[in-house]
Scaffold this active site. Sequence first.
Site: not given
Ligand code: AMP
Length: 133
Positions: A34-35, A92, A100-101, A105, A107
């Site tokens: 994770d970034i 999530n 958010e994405v 995914h 975690h």
């Molecule tokens: P979520 O809130 O479960 O959708 O988590 C999205 C996660 O993606 C967050 O923990 C971010 O830090 C992570 N994230 C966003 N962009 C990147 C990226 N380019 N590389 C790795 N992790 C990312």
Amino acid sequence: MADYDNNNIFAKILRGELPSKKVLETEYAFAFHDINPQAPTHVLVIPKGPYVSMDDFTANASAEEIAGLWRAVGDTARTLGLVEGGYRIMANHGHHAHQEVFHLHVHILGGRPLGPMLEGGDVPPDGTWERTS
Ligand code: AMP
């Protein structure tokens, strides 16, 4: 929830259009750091197929894809040396969970004691949760 967007960040990582710190890759899954880590070890495991969230995945993915993702989650945790100390997995889905994405995914968090499961998530002594379902 909206349809899958082929230009989401994780789709670009899977296609190699954005960089990532890879931990593990299989036929069905890809694991990378994770970034913005929330623990000493914070890795994301994603299916290679185009699934918006856990809801989409569990409704529409094949048995092989589902097994492949969860096998990769366990393999990733072992690869990272998290088994003995312990780790937490989390996925999530949607608004209440702050997704958010919009590519599923999982975690994996570990490397230190992680505290209670949810921030502010202690059950009130009088049991006054307002249940929504
Ligand atoms: P979520 O809130 O479960 O959708 O988590 C999205 C996660 O993606 C967050 O923990 C971010 O830090 C992570 N994230 C966003 N962009 C990147 C990226 N380019 N590389 C790795 N992790 C990312």
